[in-house]
Design an enzyme around this catalytic site. Sequence first.
Site, mmCIF file in Angstrom:
data_model
loop_
_atom_site.group_PDB
_atom_site.id
_atom_site.type_symbol
_atom_site.label_atom_id
_atom_site.label_comp_id
_atom_site.label_asym_id
_atom_site.label_seq_id
_atom_site.Cartn_x
_atom_site.Cartn_y
_atom_site.Cartn_z
ATOM 1 C CB CYS A 108 -31.440 -9.055 38.128
ATOM 2 S SG CYS A 108 -31.725 -7.626 39.200
ATOM 3 C CB CYS A 111 -28.839 -3.828 39.317
ATOM 4 S SG CYS A 111 -29.543 -4.547 40.795
ATOM 5 C CB SER A 112 -26.163 -7.740 38.658
ATOM 6 O OG SER A 112 -25.547 -6.964 39.671
ATOM 7 C CB CYS A 113 -30.880 -9.333 42.264
ATOM 8 S SG CYS A 113 -31.212 -7.700 42.925
#
Length: 208
Positions: A108, A111-113
């Site tokens: 991702c 961000c941090s999906c």
Amino acid sequence: MSHDHDDHHHDNHLDPMAARVRALETILTQKGLIDPAAIDAIVETYETKVGPRNGAKVVAKAWSDTGYAEWLRRDATTAIASLGFTGRQGEHMQAVFNTPETHNLVVCTLCSCYPWSVLGLPPVWYKAPPYRSRAVIDPRGVLEEFGLTLPAATKVRVWDSTAELRYLVVPMRPEGSQGLDEEALADLVTRDSMIGTGLASMPAKVPT
């Protein structure tokens, strides 16, 4: 590909709930009511063992049931939900299958999906800026840092997760796993193999 991260935050910002949890943890630690090391151990367990077990069951069923594998390839969201694995941050899924010709890697970039419903808590390195940027620029080099060196002829395809769509890598079934039931097959599926930074484990050899 759109990145609309309404339900996410960048690594240097905490959402209100995360900030409250952090504050509560600090207070309880200062009062001697919790041990930070114990908290870390619990988080590590959910990152690497309990959480990814759901995804491992999905992969094991795909390995052993060609009809389910095709369903997973065609409509991963519904196929995964049929096993009871649904929830926030896992509503819309796509399964990508590794082959000898193509290895899939998930990242991702903004961000941090991450598909919590099938992989549990995201590992720290998945959220780190170096991984998020280098996985796209130099995926083969990143894989080598994880100890995975692919044949030169194998193409590496990178999938960028978003708030709308998350990915599950279905690793190749390891040699020597024929005859194993789904539970035993699930034991071979690691979290990293479902992100693409690793391969499924080889089955233990039975002494003759």
